[in-house]
Design a protein around this motif. Structure first.
Motif, PDB file in Angstrom:
ATOM      1  N   PRO A 129       0.797  -1.229   0.000  1.00  0.00           N
ATOM      2  CA  PRO A 129       0.000   0.000   0.000  1.00  0.00           C
ATOM      3  C   PRO A 129       0.830   1.279   0.000  1.00  0.00           C
ATOM      4  CG  PRO A 129      -0.829  -1.549   1.624  1.00  0.00           C
ATOM      5  CD  PRO A 129       0.494  -2.072   1.175  1.00  0.00           C
ATOM      6  N   PHE A 130       2.102   1.190   0.416  1.00  0.00           N
ATOM      7  CA  PHE A 130       2.928   2.380   0.528  1.00  0.00           C
ATOM      8  C   PHE A 130       3.721   2.681  -0.736  1.00  0.00           C
ATOM      9  CE2 PHE A 130       2.195   0.970   4.818  1.00  0.00           C
ATOM     10  CZ  PHE A 130       2.003   2.146   5.521  1.00  0.00           C
ATOM     11  N   LEU A 131       4.043   1.675  -1.519  1.00  0.00           N
ATOM     12  CA  LEU A 131       4.926   1.861  -2.660  1.00  0.00           C
ATOM     13  C   LEU A 131       4.365   2.870  -3.654  1.00  0.00           C
ATOM     14  CD1 LEU A 131       5.960  -1.857  -3.322  1.00  0.00           C
ATOM     15  CD2 LEU A 131       7.331  -0.060  -2.229  1.00  0.00           C
ATOM     16  N   GLY A 132       5.239   3.778  -4.102  1.00  0.00           N
ATOM     17  CA  GLY A 132       4.828   4.777  -5.074  1.00  0.00           C
ATOM     18  C   GLY A 132       5.016   6.194  -4.565  1.00  0.00           C
ATOM     19  N   SER A 133       4.432   7.141  -5.290  1.00  0.00           N
ATOM     20  CA  SER A 133       4.570   8.570  -4.993  1.00  0.00           C
ATOM     21  C   SER A 133       3.330   9.087  -4.270  1.00  0.00           C
ATOM     22  CB  SER A 133       4.767   9.358  -6.294  1.00  0.00           C
ATOM     23  OG  SER A 133       5.908   8.916  -7.009  1.00  0.00           O
ATOM     24  N   TRP A 134       3.556   9.894  -3.235  1.00  0.00           N
ATOM     25  CA  TRP A 134       2.479  10.500  -2.455  1.00  0.00           C
ATOM     26  C   TRP A 134       2.631  12.009  -2.499  1.00  0.00           C
ATOM     27  CZ3 TRP A 134      -1.031   7.435   0.472  1.00  0.00           C
ATOM     28  CH2 TRP A 134      -0.752   6.061   0.450  1.00  0.00           C
ATOM     29  N   LYS A 135       1.504  12.713  -2.675  1.00  0.00           N
ATOM     30  CA  LYS A 135       1.512  14.166  -2.804  1.00  0.00           C
ATOM     31  C   LYS A 135       0.549  14.785  -1.807  1.00  0.00           C
ATOM     32  CE  LYS A 135       0.949  17.772  -6.338  1.00  0.00           C
ATOM     33  NZ  LYS A 135       0.612  18.014  -7.769  1.00  0.00           N
ATOM     34  N   ILE A 136       0.908  15.952  -1.262  1.00  0.00           N
ATOM     35  CA  ILE A 136       0.059  16.625  -0.284  1.00  0.00           C
ATOM     36  C   ILE A 136      -1.341  16.848  -0.854  1.00  0.00           C
ATOM     37  CG2 ILE A 136       0.850  18.926  -1.002  1.00  0.00           C
ATOM     38  CD1 ILE A 136       0.525  19.790   1.934  1.00  0.00           C
ATOM     39  N   SER A 137      -2.354  16.561  -0.027  1.00  0.00           N
ATOM     40  CA  SER A 137      -3.739  16.716  -0.479  1.00  0.00           C
ATOM     41  C   SER A 137      -4.626  17.410   0.546  1.00  0.00           C
ATOM     42  CB  SER A 137      -4.342  15.342  -0.804  1.00  0.00           C
ATOM     43  OG  SER A 137      -4.336  14.498   0.341  1.00  0.00           O
ATOM     44  N   GLY A 138      -4.073  17.716   1.723  1.00  0.00           N
ATOM     45  CA  GLY A 138      -4.889  18.378   2.733  1.00  0.00           C
ATOM     46  C   GLY A 138      -4.161  18.487   4.051  1.00  0.00           C
ATOM     47  N   GLY A 139      -4.915  18.843   5.099  1.00  0.00           N
ATOM     48  CA  GLY A 139      -4.357  18.977   6.430  1.00  0.00           C
ATOM     49  C   GLY A 139      -4.662  20.344   7.009  1.00  0.00           C
ATOM     50  N   GLU A 140      -3.991  20.656   8.102  1.00  0.00           N
ATOM     51  CA  GLU A 140      -4.222  21.928   8.790  1.00  0.00           C
ATOM     52  C   GLU A 140      -2.971  22.320   9.548  1.00  0.00           C
ATOM     53  OE1 GLU A 140      -7.023  23.394  12.443  1.00  0.00           O
ATOM     54  OE2 GLU A 140      -8.022  22.345  10.809  1.00  0.00           O
TER      55      GLU A 140
END
Length: 289
Positions: free
Chosen positions: A37-48
């Motif tokens: 599930p972790f492999l690959g690229s992750w990009k910011i999509s939200g938060g505070e």
């Protein structure tokens, strides 16, 4: 009108978030291959952050400015993290308790994966990443190269402008004399320059020495920053080991200032707390003319 809160250097605040512990609430994938599930690229999509939401408008602005927050998990426990265009190599491993341990720049931390979202959280502050359908390794490599070019730049000695490449537009104005914000048994804090970098980020250069044998975090105190008698949003965070020193940047939110010329009569407060306590043991206020 909503104030944009993201700046490249403020974005050094997020580096502080990364060195804290995160609990793994849950993760998808089979037991046979927990890394999948972790492999690959992750990009910011939200938060505070400090009560300001990473909403669609803010994320669009970050993309327009070329400001990236990316994590790449590669096979064999390797990868890269790109926080506001500052890139570090990482090593990662899923622990027996389901926690994902990540190590970057000699510091270990944990990440949370739930319902397809990777969350970095500290108190009320959080950054959420969503897996990208694209391979973002090319973007990360460009940010790494740009950062290397930036650090190899040399001062022109004219007008405070620093140039590492032909299109550099960094401006540095020394504060003479430098302003001492703190000088006691706990620390010394000195403001030495005003700056505006090539991305239009405006702020102050701050030199800090941690005189104790404990890990301390220095941060801007919310609601206690003004420029020329107008309240502004200041961004500053620096985690330091005992007996060390560092030069960091105190910056201001996008839209607060249009140029370094507006950076006059600055009032701000820097708080200090011991590692993992989050309660200030000291605070220091100063005025920069």
């Amino acid at each position: 009108m909503k104030t944009m809160t993201f700046k490249k250097s403020a974005f050094l605040f997020v580096t502080f978030i990364l060195v804290l512990a995160f609990a793994l609430v849950g993760c998808g994938g089979s037991r046979a291959d927990p890394e999948e599930p972790f492999l690959g690229s992750w990009k910011i999509s939200g938060g505070e952050l400090e009560g300001e939401e990473f909403d669609e408008e803010t994320l669009d602005a970050m993309e327009d400015w070329g400001i990236n927050c990316i994590i790449i998990f590669e096979e064999d426990g390797e990868g890269q993290i790109d926080l506001y265009n500052h890139v570090s190599d990482i090593a990662w491993k899923i622990k027996d308790d389901g926690t994902v341990k990540i190590k970057a720049d000699g510091v270990s931390f944990k990440a949370t994966l739930k319902d397809g979202e990777l969350t970095l959280k500290e108190g009320e502050n959080s950054i959420i990443f969503t897996k990208s359908k694209k391979d973002l390794s090319g973007t990360v490599e460009k940010d790494r190269e740009a950062a290397e070019d930036d650090t190899s730049g040399t001062s022109s000695g004219t007008g405070g402008t620093t140039s590492g490449t032909s299109d550099s537009k960094d401006i540095n104005e020394p504060i003479l004399p430098a302003v001492t914000v703190a000088d006691d048994d706990l620390c010394t804090i000195t403001v030495t320059e005003k700056f505006e970098d090539r991305w239009g980020i405006i702020g102050l250069k701050v030199e800090i020495t941690n005189k104790t044998d404990k890990d301390l975090t220095f941060h801007s105190v919310s609601g206690k920053t003004s420029v020329n008698n107008t309240m502004k949003t200041g961004w500053f965070s620096c985690r330091m080991m005992g007996g060390t020193n560092a030069t960091e940047k105190f910056t201001f939110s996008t839209g607060d200032l249009n140029s370094i010329d507006e950076l006059v009569n600055i009032n701000f407060t820097i708080g200090v707390y011991e590692d993992d306590t989050y309660e200030d043991i000291a605070s220091y206020s100063a005025t920069i003319p």
